[in-house]
Every structure is written in C-alpha cells, then in structure tokens.
Design an enzyme around this catalytic site. Structure first.
Site, PDB file in Angstrom:
ATOM      1  CG  ASP A  41      -4.225 -53.530  48.383  1.00 17.58           C
ATOM      2  OD1 ASP A  41      -4.723 -53.076  49.428  1.00 17.58           O
ATOM      3  OD2 ASP A  41      -4.841 -54.289  47.611  1.00 17.58           O
ATOM      4  CG  ASN A 109       0.794 -59.524  48.421  1.00 19.82           C
ATOM      5  OD1 ASN A 109       0.173 -59.671  49.464  1.00 19.82           O
ATOM      6  ND2 ASN A 109       0.503 -58.581  47.555  1.00 19.82           N
ATOM      7  CD  GLU A 110       3.150 -61.898  44.705  1.00 22.97           C
ATOM      8  OE1 GLU A 110       3.763 -60.871  44.311  1.00 22.97           O
ATOM      9  OE2 GLU A 110       1.976 -61.874  45.119  1.00 22.97           O
ATOM     10  CG  ASP A 139       5.671 -67.259  30.037  1.00 26.14           C
ATOM     11  OD1 ASP A 139       6.495 -67.837  29.301  1.00 26.14           O
ATOM     12  OD2 ASP A 139       4.718 -66.603  29.595  1.00 26.14           O
ATOM     13  CG  ASN A 153      -1.940 -67.611  44.006  1.00 25.65           C
ATOM     14  OD1 ASN A 153      -1.318 -68.580  43.600  1.00 25.65           O
ATOM     15  ND2 ASN A 153      -3.130 -67.725  44.589  1.00 25.65           N
TER      16      ASN A 153
END
Length: 249
Positions: A41, A109-110, A139, A153
């Site tokens: 990935d 992705n994020e 955090d 996630n």
C-alpha cells in the site's frame, strides 16, 4: 496494452517487475495506458501522489496490500481490461506554522495532527467556519477519506466508510477531554479547521500521508475534487467490497 511497471525496492517486487516487463513489455510512463504497481500500500500511495491521470493496477508484492490485487503473471492485459474502476479524491491540507509559513500537501488516506511533545495537545475544531468544539485534549486527531478509513483511522477506533458515501471521518486519537467523544462523520464538502491552543507548551505536528509539518498553529482540510485517482481492481474484489469485508473480520 502499453504498460509501465513500477516496483518497490524489495527483492520480491523488483523480481516481479523484471519478469512482467520481459513478458508483456515496458514503456516509458509518457507512452503508457496504465501503470502496474508492484509492492504494498505504501508504494500504491506513492504512485498515486506522483502520477495523476493514468489508471493504476496494483499487485501485492508487499505485506498488507489493501489497495492491491492478488499477484499473478498470467493474463495480465485481460485482467486489466476486465478490472473495475474506483475513483478516489484526495484531501488538500494547508498548515500554518509558528515561523509564519504555510505548507500545502495532498493526502489520499488521511490528514492527522499529533502531539509533538510529552503533553497532550489542546485543539479547537471548526467546520465550515463554525466552531464545533472549543477544546479537545488528546494525543491527536485525523480526518480520513473512505479509501483511508481502514488504515490509521480504523486503528484509532474510527468508522469504516463505504466508497461513494461522500463523507469523511473526523476521529480523535486517545481523547482525554471530552473523554467519551468518538469523533464525527462529516459531509465530503466540509472544510475542517483545527487550531492549536497552546503551541509553545504543547507543540503539534501535522501529517498528510507521511508528509510531516512541524510546529503547526492551525490546519485547514478539504476534499480536492478536481484531482481524481483511478484505481483498477479485479471484478468482485474492488475497494468497496474490501471496505465491507473488513468490517466482518
């Protein structure tokens, strides 16, 4: 079919690329109709970031391979022609830092914000210009696309989002106050702004698909719909099916 092969640095991936290139032919990327990515990935994300416009067909020569198809050297052109297309739009991040600069990056992705010191971060969350949470002590937190919802996630107890749902997942990482806050699902059209409330005492860094920015004061995130990444998956094993299947493991 004109194919351009890209492999990760592992011996397994390099050997596969050499074998496939010899069998099917390899052309420069400017002449290619499709990119064949061989690795995991991480390689797929790298290929997507660097190449916009060409469809990408990945085969797993790495570890997880959530974004990859099963590896086989047989009938590759036929597999690519029969593949299902999935279009992914990245997130666009703009981050303001303590030195007065702004940094821009894209994330498939994020986008995450993480504490950069021993103390928890203090963050303020706004959506479309309206403050939705005055203070979150945690955090960190992240905003995830559906394609990335099974990655960081999910590890942070965020929801898995079906492709085509036109939503994003806003997920807290180890929240302390409000202790029971489990995040939010936002429309894809939303613009999210996260401000760091105590940057000197509680420094925070931002990260867009492993592209890090230190000492951030604020971050704005939105979906970049003008950029379209086309991924190819074998029939019955597309990304939408994988997202559903992952929830029953």
């Amino acid at each position: 079919m004109k194919m351009h092969f890209i492999a990760s640095s592992t011996e397994t991936a390099v050997t596969a690329a050499e074998s496939l290139s010899a069998r099917y032919g390899h052309v420069p990327i400017r002449e290619a109709e499709v990119i064949v990515a061989l690795g995991g990935d991480g390689l797929m994300l790298s290929v997507m970031h660097q190449n916009r416009g060409l469809p990408v067909y990945g085969m797993n020569r790495g570890t997880v391979g959530f974004l990859m198809n099963a590896y086989s050297e047989d009938d590759l052109p036929a597999r690519i022609r029969a593949a299902e297309e999935t279009v992914v739009n990245p997130l666009a991040m703009t981050a303001g830092t303590t030195d007065g600069h702004e940094h821009c990056a894209l994330a498939i992705n994020e986008v995450s914000m993480l504490r950069a010191g021993p103390q928890a971060a203090r963050l303020r969350i706004s959506v479309n210009g309206r403050v939705r949470m005055e203070e979150l002590i945690c955090d960190g937190m992240l905003l995830s696309t559906p394609a990335g919802s099974t990655a960081y996630n999910y590890s942070a107890n965020g929801p898995i989002l079906p492709l085509g749902s036109d939503v994003l997942a806003l997920t807290a990482i180890a929240p302390f106050r409000p202790r029971r806050w489990r995040g939010a699902i936002l429309p894809k059209s939303a613009t999210v702004r996260i401000e760091v409330l105590d940057p000197d005492k509680r420094p925070v860094m931002a990260d867009a698909d492993s592209r890090g920015v230190d000492s951030v004061l604020w971050v704005e995130i939105r979906s970049e719909n003008s950029i379209r990444h086309c991924l190819l998956f074998d029939p019955g094993h597309g990304l939408e099916e994988r997202l559903i299947r992952e929830q029953f493991v």
